[in-house]
Design an enzyme around this catalytic site. Sequence first.
Site, PDB file in Angstrom:
ATOM      1  N   HIS A 256       0.837  -1.203   0.000  1.00  0.00           N
ATOM      2  CA  HIS A 256       0.000   0.000   0.000  1.00  0.00           C
ATOM      3  C   HIS A 256       0.869   1.248   0.000  1.00  0.00           C
ATOM      4  CE1 HIS A 256       0.500   0.867   4.382  1.00  0.00           C
ATOM      5  NE2 HIS A 256       0.540  -0.436   4.517  1.00  0.00           N
TER       6      HIS A 256
ATOM      7  N   ASP B   1      -0.603   4.229   0.549  1.00  0.00           N
ATOM      8  CA  ASP B   1      -1.176   5.199   1.487  1.00  0.00           C
ATOM      9  C   ASP B   1      -0.527   5.066   2.856  1.00  0.00           C
ATOM     10  OD1 ASP B   1      -2.517   2.667   1.674  1.00  0.00           O
ATOM     11  OD2 ASP B   1      -4.130   3.597   2.816  1.00  0.00           O
TER      12      ASP B   1
ATOM     13  N   ASP C 109       6.201   1.673   6.930  1.00  0.00           N
ATOM     14  CA  ASP C 109       4.865   1.158   6.577  1.00  0.00           C
ATOM     15  C   ASP C 109       4.252   2.012   5.490  1.00  0.00           C
ATOM     16  OD1 ASP C 109       2.510  -0.233   6.644  1.00  0.00           O
ATOM     17  OD2 ASP C 109       1.754   0.709   8.460  1.00  0.00           O
TER      18      ASP C 109
ATOM     19  N   GLU D 133      -5.302   1.017   2.075  1.00  0.00           N
ATOM     20  CA  GLU D 133      -5.090  -0.096   3.010  1.00  0.00           C
ATOM     21  C   GLU D 133      -5.247   0.391   4.446  1.00  0.00           C
ATOM     22  OE1 GLU D 133      -3.425  -3.178   5.539  1.00  0.00           O
ATOM     23  OE2 GLU D 133      -2.789  -1.086   5.422  1.00  0.00           O
ATOM     24  N   GLU D 134      -4.776   1.600   4.697  1.00  0.00           N
ATOM     25  CA  GLU D 134      -4.895   2.161   6.055  1.00  0.00           C
ATOM     26  C   GLU D 134      -6.306   2.695   6.292  1.00  0.00           C
ATOM     27  OE1 GLU D 134      -2.652   1.603   8.072  1.00  0.00           O
ATOM     28  OE2 GLU D 134      -0.648   1.743   7.193  1.00  0.00           O
TER      29      GLU D 134
ATOM     30  N   GLU E 247       4.533  -5.589   4.152  1.00  0.00           N
ATOM     31  CA  GLU E 247       4.226  -4.987   5.461  1.00  0.00           C
ATOM     32  C   GLU E 247       5.442  -5.138   6.390  1.00  0.00           C
ATOM     33  OE1 GLU E 247       1.799  -3.220   6.360  1.00  0.00           O
ATOM     34  OE2 GLU E 247       0.180  -3.639   4.943  1.00  0.00           O
TER      35      GLU E 247
ATOM     36  N   HIS F 177       3.450   3.913  12.143  1.00  0.00           N
ATOM     37  CA  HIS F 177       2.327   4.724  12.645  1.00  0.00           C
ATOM     38  C   HIS F 177       2.752   5.676  13.771  1.00  0.00           C
ATOM     39  CE1 HIS F 177      -1.155   2.038  10.978  1.00  0.00           C
ATOM     40  NE2 HIS F 177      -0.082   1.944  10.221  1.00  0.00           N
TER      41      HIS F 177
HETATM   42 ZN   LIG Z   1       1.018  -1.306   6.366  1.00  0.00          ZN
END
Ligand SMILES: [Zn+2]
Length: 390
Positions: free
Chosen positions: A79, A81, A112, A147-148, A176, A361
Amino acid sequence: MTAARHNQPIDPVSLAAELIRHPSVTPKDEGAIPHLAAVLERLGFACDLQEFTEAGTAPVLNLYARIGKSGRNFCFAGHMDVVPPGNLEAWTAGPFAGTVTADTLHGRGAADMKGAIACFAAASARFLAARGRDFGGSISFLITGDEEGPRINGTKKLLEWAARRGETLDACVIGEPTNVQALGDMIKIGRRGNIYGYITVEGVQGHTAYPHLADNAAHRLLALLHALATAPIDQGTEHFQPSNLQIATIDIGNPVDNVIPGTARATFNIRFNDRWTTATIKDWIKSRLDSVGGGYTLRYRESCDAFLTPPGALSTLLSQAAKRVTGRTPELSTAGGASDGCFIHRYCETAEFGLVGLTQHKVDEHVALADMAALTDIYATALDLYFAVS
Ligand SMILES: [Zn+2]
């Protein structure tokens, strides 16, 4: 274009930094996916940008890219995003500056998972430089911008679109950040399922001194939540930890202390293992709530079923590649949150392996440059092993 060998090495750190500078917070892309597509086109990939949308959702850009028209199709999925940066003041360098120091790449998405996407591209470039474009197989990229977020206009629709075009995948690695402390720690071969429940209890508002004239919604909600949260859901399965329910919020919003609330709401989240499907876990929830009785309404947000790719060819190949580069044998795990593996595993053998997830994150997300180099080596080794000339 000819099938001649093209030597266009890609520096994964520079590419990742460039991708970070496109602030692609879900559902925005801000040029990140087209940037990657341009890089892949130079390597000879045919790129399809697909924007998906549906009522009530924001449109999302996705990319399917492929080189090779025959043979087995090895897919890199991920992903583009990222989650929002949060408090900008808390960041040492700007979250979208893509700052590179002597040993570290900084920025939102470094771990990520723009870092891993850049390693996908660098590994593909190296493999294609060594083997040429006619290596007897195909490499593809399945990249989403959702995805997020709600994961409605992302990988699921991209897979359906690709299937309608006759595309088939034979193996898929998702980038990931699966490694816990150090590169080589962990490959994910499955993920728990995920469902959110929203309970509302309607009672009768009244005076706390006159409870016989009221029906306390808070008391009834407590009993329902107690029934959900006290019994273990299961004991775990061969490859999964026990399923787990967590109450996220209890909302009554009563501004005063002498009124019995007429309405009470709560939200819970269950991460469930492969003993359950979304349908059967709903049956479990209902039976627990009905054991208490009383009226309630229940609404769900379904996220995904549990998935498992039992240890096999792909996890073995990835383990070998990781061992060769890092000297360590990764644990095969199903822990952690949901991933797009729950969609991809329906199409082909799927495993996840990327960078170290310690800062994902978080404020000051970053990855080690040495890990970027090693992950590129691991992905390139995986391609070599997968397309080994016998
Ligand atoms: Zn991820």
